[in-house]
Design a protein around this motif. Structure first.
Motif, PDB file in Angstrom:
ATOM      1  N   ASP A   1     -10.548   2.341   0.621  1.00  0.00           N
ATOM      2  CA  ASP A   1     -10.744   1.264  -0.362  1.00  0.00           C
ATOM      3  C   ASP A   1     -12.121   1.403  -0.997  1.00  0.00           C
ATOM      4  O   ASP A   1     -13.121   1.561  -0.286  1.00  0.00           O
ATOM      5  CB  ASP A   1     -10.637  -0.099   0.329  1.00  0.00           C
ATOM      6  CG  ASP A   1      -9.193  -0.424   0.676  1.00  0.00           C
ATOM      7  OD1 ASP A   1      -8.291   0.241   0.133  1.00  0.00           O
ATOM      8  OD2 ASP A   1      -8.979  -1.335   1.498  1.00  0.00           O
TER       9      ASP A   1
ATOM     10  N   GLU B   1      -3.616  -0.088  -5.121  1.00  0.00           N
ATOM     11  CA  GLU B   1      -3.620  -1.541  -5.060  1.00  0.00           C
ATOM     12  C   GLU B   1      -4.972  -2.117  -5.485  1.00  0.00           C
ATOM     13  O   GLU B   1      -6.018  -1.611  -5.069  1.00  0.00           O
ATOM     14  CB  GLU B   1      -3.298  -1.983  -3.611  1.00  0.00           C
ATOM     15  CG  GLU B   1      -2.729  -3.357  -3.484  1.00  0.00           C
ATOM     16  CD  GLU B   1      -1.344  -3.534  -4.116  1.00  0.00           C
ATOM     17  OE1 GLU B   1      -0.664  -2.530  -4.399  1.00  0.00           O
ATOM     18  OE2 GLU B   1      -0.952  -4.695  -4.332  1.00  0.00           O
TER      19      GLU B   1
ATOM     20  N   ASP C   1     -15.016  -0.457  -2.773  1.00  0.00           N
ATOM     21  CA  ASP C   1     -15.483  -1.840  -2.936  1.00  0.00           C
ATOM     22  C   ASP C   1     -15.996  -2.047  -4.359  1.00  0.00           C
ATOM     23  O   ASP C   1     -16.952  -1.393  -4.779  1.00  0.00           O
ATOM     24  CB  ASP C   1     -16.594  -2.115  -1.912  1.00  0.00           C
ATOM     25  CG  ASP C   1     -17.023  -3.578  -1.951  1.00  0.00           C
ATOM     26  OD1 ASP C   1     -16.463  -4.345  -2.765  1.00  0.00           O
ATOM     27  OD2 ASP C   1     -17.912  -3.941  -1.164  1.00  0.00           O
TER      28      ASP C   1
ATOM     29  N   THR D   1      -7.065  -5.454  -5.000  1.00  0.00           N
ATOM     30  CA  THR D   1      -7.086  -6.651  -4.157  1.00  0.00           C
ATOM     31  C   THR D   1      -8.221  -7.560  -4.639  1.00  0.00           C
ATOM     32  O   THR D   1      -9.358  -7.101  -4.783  1.00  0.00           O
ATOM     33  CB  THR D   1      -7.330  -6.264  -2.678  1.00  0.00           C
ATOM     34  OG1 THR D   1      -6.394  -5.252  -2.337  1.00  0.00           O
ATOM     35  CG2 THR D   1      -7.157  -7.444  -1.747  1.00  0.00           C
TER      36      THR D   1
ATOM     37  N   THR E   1     -11.320  -4.978  -4.275  1.00  0.00           N
ATOM     38  CA  THR E   1     -11.249  -3.584  -3.806  1.00  0.00           C
ATOM     39  C   THR E   1     -10.167  -2.839  -4.577  1.00  0.00           C
ATOM     40  O   THR E   1      -9.214  -3.440  -5.102  1.00  0.00           O
ATOM     41  CB  THR E   1     -10.914  -3.483  -2.291  1.00  0.00           C
ATOM     42  OG1 THR E   1      -9.661  -4.119  -2.065  1.00  0.00           O
ATOM     43  CG2 THR E   1     -11.982  -4.107  -1.425  1.00  0.00           C
ATOM     44  N   LEU E   2     -10.344  -1.541  -4.635  1.00  0.00           N
ATOM     45  CA  LEU E   2      -9.377  -0.672  -5.299  1.00  0.00           C
ATOM     46  C   LEU E   2      -8.965   0.403  -4.299  1.00  0.00           C
ATOM     47  O   LEU E   2      -9.799   1.204  -3.858  1.00  0.00           O
ATOM     48  CB  LEU E   2     -10.039  -0.040  -6.537  1.00  0.00           C
ATOM     49  CG  LEU E   2      -9.163   0.790  -7.453  1.00  0.00           C
ATOM     50  CD1 LEU E   2      -7.988  -0.016  -7.996  1.00  0.00           C
ATOM     51  CD2 LEU E   2     -10.000   1.324  -8.616  1.00  0.00           C
ATOM     52  N   GLY E   3      -7.687   0.386  -3.897  1.00  0.00           N
ATOM     53  CA  GLY E   3      -7.185   1.365  -2.931  1.00  0.00           C
ATOM     54  C   GLY E   3      -7.060   2.727  -3.585  1.00  0.00           C
ATOM     55  O   GLY E   3      -6.557   2.848  -4.692  1.00  0.00           O
ATOM     56  N   SER E   4      -7.515   3.767  -2.885  1.00  0.00           N
ATOM     57  CA  SER E   4      -7.597   5.091  -3.505  1.00  0.00           C
ATOM     58  C   SER E   4      -7.136   6.176  -2.527  1.00  0.00           C
ATOM     59  O   SER E   4      -7.203   5.995  -1.310  1.00  0.00           O
ATOM     60  CB  SER E   4      -9.066   5.316  -3.898  1.00  0.00           C
ATOM     61  OG  SER E   4      -9.234   6.573  -4.458  1.00  0.00           O
TER      62      SER E   4
ATOM     63  N   PHE F   1      -4.530   5.424  -7.508  1.00  0.00           N
ATOM     64  CA  PHE F   1      -4.869   4.106  -6.956  1.00  0.00           C
ATOM     65  C   PHE F   1      -3.564   3.391  -6.622  1.00  0.00           C
ATOM     66  O   PHE F   1      -2.585   3.488  -7.367  1.00  0.00           O
ATOM     67  CB  PHE F   1      -5.665   3.286  -7.972  1.00  0.00           C
ATOM     68  CG  PHE F   1      -6.877   4.022  -8.482  1.00  0.00           C
ATOM     69  CD1 PHE F   1      -7.937   4.308  -7.636  1.00  0.00           C
ATOM     70  CD2 PHE F   1      -6.930   4.475  -9.792  1.00  0.00           C
ATOM     71  CE1 PHE F   1      -9.045   5.021  -8.093  1.00  0.00           C
ATOM     72  CE2 PHE F   1      -8.025   5.191 -10.254  1.00  0.00           C
ATOM     73  CZ  PHE F   1      -9.090   5.460  -9.400  1.00  0.00           C
TER      74      PHE F   1
ATOM     75  N   ARG G   1       0.827  -1.196   0.000  1.00  0.00           N
ATOM     76  CA  ARG G   1       0.000   0.000   0.000  1.00  0.00           C
ATOM     77  C   ARG G   1       0.867   1.255   0.000  1.00  0.00           C
ATOM     78  O   ARG G   1       1.977   1.259   0.523  1.00  0.00           O
ATOM     79  CB  ARG G   1      -0.915   0.021   1.244  1.00  0.00           C
ATOM     80  CG  ARG G   1      -1.834  -1.186   1.368  1.00  0.00           C
ATOM     81  CD  ARG G   1      -2.721  -1.386   0.154  1.00  0.00           C
ATOM     82  NE  ARG G   1      -3.551  -0.254  -0.169  1.00  0.00           N
ATOM     83  CZ  ARG G   1      -4.828  -0.103   0.216  1.00  0.00           C
ATOM     84  NH1 ARG G   1      -5.409  -1.038   0.934  1.00  0.00           N
ATOM     85  NH2 ARG G   1      -5.527   0.958  -0.144  1.00  0.00           N
TER      86      ARG G   1
END
Ligand code: ACM
Ligand code: ZN
Length: 748
Positions: free
Chosen positions: A705, A744, A707, A746, A655-658, A742, A621
């Motif tokens: 994250d 990551e 969803d 997952t 999920t997409l980390g933002s 972004f 991350r």
């Protein structure tokens, strides 16, 4: 063993050839090792002409030595000014009988004594015999302090001058006024410091601080130098051979003046304008009116007082980042353009600068300005500071016009930037400029002809202080990178030995400690690089110091294993690593918390402004710094990227980390469309995610994250994230295009 013998041979050869670097910063042009050594007695007898001796004794006393005047036969140091040597040129000889110093002028005398002082300090009072014949590569060797964004008290500037003088710098450029404050008492215009020196207190970090809405809001943060204080500072610097260059910004970055005297703005500005606590939003385009004669009277009156305080042969007139939006609307500015037959509003800036340059010239001074002054094609001569990017605006201008210039490129010498791996650094702007980057900075390129080369006066490190909140914050950003600036400015062209520089730096650091200066140890911190290859994660770390070992441990903090090669991982793990010298930990502990899910290590393709799509599946991350190289960024465009997991797998959670940080133009997508595919060609829409309007912008940094879950078997997942457009009104960066970041993907 073989390596050790080879190293000894190389060192011996270097010593014989006189090429070994002594522990002096900046590196002397010529150093030749001699035979024997000299141990300095408790009191140093100084011999020579009275005036030179007293000057030398003053310097040495100031640097902690005990001195007395001595006859030549009993002297420890014999000093002389020799007219046959050039200014700033000195020759220092040490043998087993004592020290001789010949100098071209008083500055050179100080430089020779400083080299002596550094040798004496690093040698614990004993100096190896040597002869040094030394002069600088560049005549201009500078440091800029922005005393506006953070007001630096006079005694703190003195502390910085003490070090700058030891580094043989000779110019201190003070950025004295800007949108965020006016810092110099001007007797004719008292409101400049009654009003202009103070801004409203806002708890946020610099860019996010919103403007004051009315004069009723108390402005309590700031400060200014009285003329008396500034005269003392000028004298203090001059005694240390440093010229202080005052900068009075115009026509933009002038909000503090306009807040004090609103009539300096174009008449189309009819709202309250206070000193900006931050970047000012749309009000940042408010500038001095070039159509009013009153503006020129104001500038001339201010410069009259400035030139009485500062004997500097050059006066800096700013000239940067002048947005012409208000001038375009202003009847007086447009009338001026018509009457003076100017081509456009850029030429109006040229007109303004020309008038002020002539005024400064008429008082016997030369003008200086940031490289945008060249856009308005001023007819008068001005020394240009190349700051944008790699400094090429100034270089190209000099090629075309023959103007003299100074290089302080943002990409190499802006000390506001991160100086090491960002996870360990205080928050600031932009990318990284490490100590090694500064050390490797070469202002000239091979295509420069002799005329261009001779137009380059020198280089400067520039500290913008937006993120400083204390004297030690200022020092931390400056040191130790100023040592590298000094080295580049002084050492002969083409000379470079990073390892030897570090040894000299290490020898200099106790002097910083003694002077109470905070300095960064970022050069000991570890950078990381984690990449996937479809099966596993390959983890590498690196440090800009070659003279350290790396130790690490996995899932515990013991740091008990020697790092020798790439670490390979195929399951989640936490890696701890740090640099060591022997058993002493030198850098901070790097913690890499690596996840391993169905997306991890697999490839991602797509458009990406910063080219970092690979970090979307490296199990790691990002931090709250978008520029830490762990965030894939898209600027002002739709982000479209496709994950290929290599084979069809069951999926039910995605999920997409933002990251959102609206104060620096980072926003969330308005919508994300998620598609799947087994062949990478035909895609099926699985999810549409709408970001609630209130979540698109968030003033300070927020990591969250998104969803994107669905239930399906798939090999490919495509994400299409829609950019929200420009930052809306009410935010610090209103009207600016936005980034989306972004870190990551997952998949479980
Ligand atoms: C500058 O950084 N705007 C000179
Ligand atoms: Zn105007």
């Amino acid at each position: 063993m073989k390596k050790t013998i080879l190293t000894i041979l190389i060192l011996a050869l270097a010593a014989v050839c006189g090429k070994a670097r002594p522990l002096i910063i900046p590196e002397p042009a010529n150093y030749t090792a001699g035979k024997g050594s000299f141990t300095i007695p408790a009191t140093i007898g100084v011999a020579g002409e009275n005036k030179v001796v007293s000057s030398a004794m003053k310097y040495l006393d100031r640097n902690g030595f005990n001195t007395k005047k001595s006859s030549s036969d009993k002297a420890v140091i014999k000093v002389a000014i020799k007219p046959e040597l050039e200014p700033e040129h000195y020759q220092l000889t040490v043998d087993d009988k004592g020290i001789t110093l010949a100098a071209g002028d008083n500055a050179a005398l100080m430089y020779g004594l400083e080299s002596f002082a550094q040798l004496a300090t690093s040698g614990n009072g004993t100096i190896e015999a040597c002869s040094i014949d030394d002069k600088p590569r560049f005549g201009y060797r500078g440091l800029m302090l922005d005393v506006v964004r953070y007001f630096i008290e006079p005694q703190e500037i003195e502390r910085i001058i003490d070090v700058a003088a030891k580094l043989k710098l000779n110019n201190l450029h003070l950025h004295l006024c800007d949108d965020n404050g006016w810092r110099l008492e001007i007797k004719k215009y008292p409101r400049l410091t009654e009003v202009g020196a103070w801004r409203v207190d806002r708890p946020e970090m610099f860019p996010g601080r919103l403007n004051a809405r009315s004069a009723d809001e108390k402005a309590t943060v700031g400060g200014f130098y009285t003329q008396k204080e500034m005269r003392q500072l000028v004298k203090y610097a001059a005694e240390r051979n440093i010229n202080i260059i005052p900068e009075i910004e115009m026509p933009a970055h002038s909000i503090a003046a306009i807040a004090s005297y609103p009539e300096l703005a174009c008449p189309v500005v009819d709202k309250f304008v206070g000193v900006f606590p931050g970047i000012g939003g749309k009000d940042a385009s408010i500038i001095l009116c070039a159509g009013k004669e009153h503006t020129f009277t104001f500038i001339e009156n201010v410069l009259d007082e400035v030139m009485k305080i500062f004997p500097s042969p050059t006066i800096h007139l700013g000239g940067d980042e002048a947005n012409k939006r208000i001038w375009q609307q202003c009847p007086l500015c447009n009338k001026r353009i018509e009457e003076e037959h100017l081509a456009d509003h850029e030429a109006l800036q040229g007109y303004l600068m020309d008038r002020v340059i002539r005024y400064v010239n008429s008082r016997g001074r030369k003008a200086m300005g940031w490289d945008e002054v060249t856009y308005g094609k001023p007819k008068e001569d001005i020394i240009v500071y190349g700051w944008q990017g790699d400094g090429s605006v100034a270089v190209n201008d000099s090629r075309a016009t023959g103007r003299k210039f100074i290089m302080t490129p943002a990409r190499s010498t802006y000390l506001i930037r991160y100086q090491g791996p960002q996870w360990f650094e205080p928050f600031t702007y932009f990318g990284n400029i490490t100590l090694r980057d500064v050390y490797n900075f070469e202002p000239m390129t091979s295509d420069w002809d002799n005329a261009l080369r001779s137009n380059l006066l020198g280089i400067q490190g520039s500290l913008w202080s937006e993120f400083c909140n204390s004297p030690s914050d200022v020092q931390y950003q400056i040191f130790p990178r100023l040592m590298a600036i000094a080295d580049v400015a002084w050492r002969p062209e083409g000379r470079s030995n990073w390892g030897a520089f570090l040894k000299a730096l290490d020898a200099f650091c106790p002097t910083l400690d003694k002077l109470g200066i905070t300095y960064a140890r970022s050069m000991y911190n570890l950078d990381h690089n984690v990449r996937g290859n479809g099966k596993e994660l390959k983890v590498n770390v690196s440090c800009i110091r070659p003279d350290v070992d790396v130790r690490y441990s996995v899932d515990n903090q013991a740091l008990d294993k020697a790092w020798s090669d790439t670490l390979r991982l195929n399951k989640a793990a936490t890696i701890y690593a740090a640099t060591f010298k022997g058993d002493k930990q030198m850098g901070k502990t790097l913690k890499l918390s690596l996840d391993f899910n169905k997306a991890t290590s697999h490839s991602v393709s797509g458009n990406c402004t910063n080219g970092l799509t690979r970090v979307l599946t490296n199990g790691l991350r990002g931090s709250d710094r978008n520029s830490d190289f762990e965030w894939a960024g898209w600027w002002n465009e739709t982000a479209e990227f496709v994950l290929d997991m290599g084979e069809v797998v069951p999926v039910n959670k995605v999920t997409l980390g933002s990251l959102v940080h609206s104060d620096i133009c980072i926003a969330a997508p308005t919508h994300i469309y998620v598609y799947t595919s087994d062949d990478g060609k035909s895609f099926t829409l699985r999810r549409t995610i709408d970001t609630p309007a209130e979540n698109i912008y968030h003033k300070q940094a927020k990591i969250f994250d998104i969803d994107c879950s669905f239930n399906a078997d798939t090999r490919y997942i495509k994400f299409v994230a829609v950019n929200p457009g420009c930052v809306p009104d009410g935010y610090a960066r209103e009207g600016a295009p936005t980034w989306m970041y972004f870190d990551e993907i997952t998949v479980n």
